[in-house]
Write a protein that holds these residues in place. Sequence first.
Motif, mmCIF file in Angstrom:
data_model
loop_
_atom_site.group_PDB
_atom_site.id
_atom_site.type_symbol
_atom_site.label_atom_id
_atom_site.label_comp_id
_atom_site.label_asym_id
_atom_site.label_seq_id
_atom_site.Cartn_x
_atom_site.Cartn_y
_atom_site.Cartn_z
ATOM 1 N N LEU A 1 43.205 18.301 32.506
ATOM 2 C CA LEU A 1 41.759 18.486 32.485
ATOM 3 C C LEU A 1 41.450 19.958 32.265
ATOM 4 O O LEU A 1 41.925 20.820 32.998
ATOM 5 N N VAL B 1 33.573 19.234 30.809
ATOM 6 C CA VAL B 1 35.037 19.152 30.853
ATOM 7 C C VAL B 1 35.527 18.436 29.603
ATOM 8 O O VAL B 1 34.765 17.738 28.919
ATOM 9 N N THR C 1 40.321 21.102 37.062
ATOM 10 C CA THR C 1 40.275 21.749 35.751
ATOM 11 C C THR C 1 41.160 22.981 35.661
ATOM 12 O O THR C 1 41.289 23.757 36.608
#
Length: 531
Positions: A97, A237, A114
């Motif tokens: 991610l 994202v 992330t």
Amino acid sequence: MKRSDDSEREKRRKRRRLIQELGEQRIPYLSPADPGFQELWDSSYAGLALRQSCALPDGLHERVQSALITLQRRGCLLRDLVRIRDRDVFTAVSRALVGKPGYTYRYLDTRLFTIPWHCEGEERQKDEKDKPCCDSDLRDACKALWELNQFFCSDVKQQTNARGVKRSRSDTENSEDTPGEGMCEESVKDRLLEKKQKQEKEEEEEEEEDSGQGCSHSSPPSSAPPPDVAGLVEFNVTLINYMDPTAMTQLKEEPYYGMGKMAVGWHHDENLVPLSPVAVYSYSCPAEPKKEEVTEKDGEGQSKEKEKQKETETEGEGTSKEEPKKEEGEGSEKEEVQKEKACWRVGLKVAWDIHTPGLALPLQSGDCYYMTDDLNRTHQHCVLAGDTARFSSTHRVVQCCTGTLDYIQKRCSEALENLHTDPEKTTKSLKSLLPNTLQHIEDIHNEVEFEWLRQYWFQGRRYARFCSWWTKPMEQMEKDWKEMERMTQLLLDVVEDENTVQENRREMADILLNALTDRQQHRQTWRDREI
């Protein structure tokens, strides 16, 4: 938990009913060379948009593809252990991610953290020693993905607005039709009523299917863009996927249409802002020689060759006088089908519908597709494996109300506000013993442990060797959690104190017992997962 279990049971019930209705039959599906493909796309899959590789700015392909290969060679793309029907299963696809610093994405009881995409103007991309959280190669790779994200943000808005204008003109033209030329007023009303009832039914089904990680809202009229995309789309994202089908021995066949091998099964993307779009970049490439001993060439250009397939089929059907030509046509048809399936495709279907044909859209390397309007809510999609390895960068607007570091840090602060430390005796006590306050703190305690810390300990910290961004925040969160453990102990001491008012003791004891019982059950679940 009950909502999720009920949802899974309902899905299984619908799936069984669907299979029973089908029997041995297959639902038809259309590809670009099939008659009626464009009409089906326009009528039943209008929220899907294809952007061919030539639509991207010069140089962006090279930077993005280099970034994807960098992530793969650095070992950043990992398979996730997800929860499906109370079982832990490894994903066939390797993932990472990338996105806004401090954002997470939750799917199938798994939280991804992330790797920041190092866009211009972003702060807090350094570790506790004031050093960059990633090395220069990884920073450049993430920045290239941010550039792709910026392109998608503006292009999806333009495409959606353009489609909205086109639909509005079409609706205006249709409204000017006379009864003899078009639909009469009563027919229009009946159709609108039927459409509304169908939408309401779909909304009920989607709410049942929702696992509690996403949301389902009614869609606006299709003639105008949804409110969420009326302004600038801001994808926060991107989920990077990689798969080499030649390294997988157990890819499942698509069960309803006979579309071929599936890399990713039928699903809705979950945990997204309602009605928000999804943008996907597809890159087919030879597999990494060192990681996978396969060097097959990309299947680019093969969807164009399928256009010849229908001509061959037509000639074969009407050539009984020339048997050699018919046999030749059949052989050519098989070759064309094989070539089509060598290309990666995205499959779409109307959710829980066996009457509307499916759609299979071939993807050339560098192509992009957008799922807009309410397509992700009312339809399901799958990814059909080609012969070569493939990367995808899937850009999303994830729910950020409960999925960011800022959010959980504020929650920690709320809980710790009830902890008092005596500066002289250095002893600690609870400021408030109000039942609502105590319940609120124990809820935060559980959220911090099971939605964040254990998710990070279980899989999230695998990325710490590539990027140190999350290391310090999670260490601080663990310290906060230990303080909450101390607060639970302090509450227990109060409950056990005979000097505490009896009525209050009973109420506090109930809160504590429920919290500890729930916590113990969750801890056992995580212990089972970690075995």
